[in-house]
Design a protein around this motif. Structure first.
Motif, mmCIF file in Angstrom:
data_model
loop_
_atom_site.group_PDB
_atom_site.id
_atom_site.type_symbol
_atom_site.label_atom_id
_atom_site.label_comp_id
_atom_site.label_asym_id
_atom_site.label_seq_id
_atom_site.Cartn_x
_atom_site.Cartn_y
_atom_site.Cartn_z
ATOM 1 N N GLN A 208 0.649 -1.214 -0.061
ATOM 2 C CA GLN A 208 -0.063 -0.093 0.081
ATOM 3 C C GLN A 208 0.948 1.292 0.134
ATOM 4 O O GLN A 208 1.788 1.252 0.774
ATOM 5 C CB GLN A 208 -0.826 -0.053 1.177
ATOM 6 C CG GLN A 208 -2.124 1.117 1.356
ATOM 7 C CD GLN A 208 -2.595 0.838 2.522
ATOM 8 O OE1 GLN A 208 -2.301 0.820 3.626
ATOM 9 N NE2 GLN A 208 -4.099 0.960 2.483
ATOM 10 N N HIS A 211 -1.121 7.381 1.943
ATOM 11 C CA HIS A 211 -2.340 8.172 1.651
ATOM 12 C C HIS A 211 -3.128 8.616 2.925
ATOM 13 O O HIS A 211 -2.612 8.232 3.936
ATOM 14 C CB HIS A 211 -3.358 7.215 1.247
ATOM 15 C CG HIS A 211 -3.613 5.916 2.180
ATOM 16 N ND1 HIS A 211 -2.866 4.899 2.177
ATOM 17 C CD2 HIS A 211 -4.687 5.583 2.758
ATOM 18 C CE1 HIS A 211 -3.421 4.098 3.007
ATOM 19 N NE2 HIS A 211 -4.445 4.544 3.562
ATOM 20 N N ASP A 213 -6.866 8.800 4.940
ATOM 21 C CA ASP A 213 -7.866 7.961 4.887
ATOM 22 C C ASP A 213 -9.185 8.765 4.601
ATOM 23 O O ASP A 213 -9.275 9.880 4.425
ATOM 24 C CB ASP A 213 -8.169 7.095 6.222
ATOM 25 C CG ASP A 213 -7.374 5.935 6.332
ATOM 26 O OD1 ASP A 213 -7.183 5.298 5.175
ATOM 27 O OD2 ASP A 213 -6.990 5.618 7.628
ATOM 28 N N TYR A 310 -6.453 8.050 14.757
ATOM 29 C CA TYR A 310 -5.749 9.351 14.249
ATOM 30 C C TYR A 310 -6.721 9.993 13.445
ATOM 31 O O TYR A 310 -7.792 9.394 12.905
ATOM 32 C CB TYR A 310 -4.555 8.896 13.455
ATOM 33 C CG TYR A 310 -4.832 7.636 12.379
ATOM 34 C CD1 TYR A 310 -4.818 6.382 12.745
ATOM 35 C CD2 TYR A 310 -4.971 8.061 11.250
ATOM 36 C CE1 TYR A 310 -4.969 5.463 11.796
ATOM 37 C CE2 TYR A 310 -5.245 7.200 10.007
ATOM 38 C CZ TYR A 310 -5.230 5.813 10.387
ATOM 39 O OH TYR A 310 -5.272 4.772 9.391
ATOM 40 N N HIS A 316 -0.358 8.097 6.031
ATOM 41 C CA HIS A 316 0.131 6.713 6.369
ATOM 42 C C HIS A 316 -0.028 5.576 5.470
ATOM 43 O O HIS A 316 -0.443 5.589 4.252
ATOM 44 C CB HIS A 316 -0.720 6.188 7.607
ATOM 45 C CG HIS A 316 -2.256 6.078 7.217
ATOM 46 N ND1 HIS A 316 -3.063 7.028 6.623
ATOM 47 C CD2 HIS A 316 -2.967 4.758 6.809
ATOM 48 C CE1 HIS A 316 -4.160 6.451 6.431
ATOM 49 N NE2 HIS A 316 -4.113 5.107 6.339
HETATM 50 FE FE LIG Z 1 -5.506 4.004 5.236
#
Ligand SMILES: [Fe+2]
Length: 400
Positions: A208, A211, A213, A310, A316
């Motif tokens: 991943q 990005h 969220d 968060y 992250h």
């Molecule tokens: Fe995420």
């Protein structure tokens, strides 16, 4: 990047606490607390509802007030006494006693977590979920103690596989914290809670990228209609991510990597760090290597049962699991009720309430879950539940 220069993220370790406070639940699931008005029950947990257990005595942390268990308790609960009086189901002093149950509470006061969250944009509640609930989540996800027993059934929402999911979704201290941080009482789940199970890395497959969220989704293309335009911080918070560490989170087993504090930048991660988009392209890792894993990034390590919460703007990405064992988390995007959710939660909620698990919840947990999963619209006749309309869905999917 040469191999020995990868995985240089800075580690922030949150240790397993040596003790936890206790929550005392009334028969309807409300929490016993105390304020200037004396003892009472509350449908939320802030510092007013935090108790310190010492044998059969419970000391109210904020006021020093003490309640005691009179006789040996049963699995159904215990009768509590304050001085010469019993505690009734609403926490008031009475001649008739009600059964209270004790539960696993936070390691620190809720106000301390909120202060830290506001200062830093993230906070960890170490081991706030009781160990038996974590083992139940390991059982259905086939991780940890159950790793060798089978494979997680992805065909059915985790919430429909065990009551433990509803229990963790309604964990009261993190709910209170998120409501305070976003400044709204009405918050909802952006999707029904889902497992993120990270197997051992094979050195080849894409990982991943960086990005933010939901609902921001900075660093992720392809969902542009849903995502929030890049903007500077103005006090409005449109999302908080609440992730449960089912497994212990360590750098080595793929704990989430963050750029802690980046929520305040008002923009997404830099392209040179390798964003969510770039890292999805087939063959990306073989051609370009891993996203940024240097010392300007952070890894938060935490014991099992911890909630890491968060600000959803925080940059992250999932870590890389370099152990032979799966790493499990349960992810929840949480948004103010005025935002559209990421996925529909109403149908899963309907299946849930028609199944066996609501019997395992308190009345308060049932109310909280409904509030978190069903959006409402007001009408002159009263509130309306918003859900999916199959006929209209078919219509908007028709080719033009
Ligand atoms: Fe995420």
């Amino acid at each position: 990047m040469p191999k020995d220069e990868i995985f240089q993220e800075t580690v922030t370790r949150v240790e397993k606490p040596s003790s936890h406070y206790t929550l005392l639940r009334a028969p309807n699931g409300d929490f016993l607390g105390a304020s200037d008005d004396g003892l009472g029950t509350f449908d939320y947990v802030d510092d007013k509802a935090i108790w310190d257990a010492d044998g059969e005595t419970y000391r109210h942390v904020a006021t020093g007030l003490v309640v005691e268990t009179e006789s040996p308790c049963s699995k159904d609960g215990r009768y509590l006494r304050h001085g010469a009086k019993w505690l009734a189901s609403d926490g008031t002093l009475s001649d008739a006693a009600a059964l209270f149950t004790t539960g696993h509470g936070p390691a620190h006061l809720p106000s301390e977590y909120l202060k830290s969250f506001r200062e830093n944009g993230w906070v960890c509640f170490p081991s706030i979920i009781a160990p038996d609930i974590i083992e139940e989540l390991e059982r259905v996800s086939y991780t940890g103690r159950w790793e060798e027993s089978g494979e997680f059934d992805r065909s059915m929402a985790p919430m429909l596989q065990t009551a433990a999911v509803a229990k963790i979704a309604t964990e009261p201290v993190s709910l209170w914290l998120m409501r305070q941080y976003m400044g709204v009482q009405d918050i909802r789940l952006g999707h029904s809670p889902g497992f993120a199970i990270l197997p051992k890395d094979d050195g080849k497959r894409n990982v991943q990228g960086w990005h933010s969220d939901f609902p921001y989704l900075w660093g992720i293309a392809g969902r542009i209609p849903d995502r929030i335009p890049v903007h500077q911080v103005d006090g409005l918070v449109l999302g908080v991510q609440r992730n449960l560490c089912v497994s212990e989170f360590r750098k080595e087993n793929g704990a989430t990597c963050f750029k802690l504090g980046s929520h305040a930048s008002g923009e997404g991660p830099p392209a040179e760090w390798g964003t969510g988009n770039a890292n999805k392209t087939p063959g990306h890792r073989e051609a370009r290597g891993l996203p940024y894993t240097g010392p300007d990034a952070d890894v938060v390590e935490a014991p099992p049962g911890s909630y890491i919460v968060y600000d959803s703007r925080t940059w992250h990405r999932a870590g890389v699991n370099r152990t032979p064992h799966k790493r499990a988390a349960m992810l929840q995007a949480v948004i103010p009720m005025f935002m559209l959710p990421f996925r529909d939660t109403s149908r899963i909620y309907k299946q849930f309430i028609n199944g066996p698990f609501p019997d395992e919840l308190t009345e308060l947990e049932k109310r909280e879950l409904e509030a978190l999963m069903v959006s409402r619209m007001l009408s002159p006749d009263g509130p309306l539940a918003i859900t999916i309309d199959d006929e209209l869905t078919e219509r908007i999917r028709l080719p033009e």
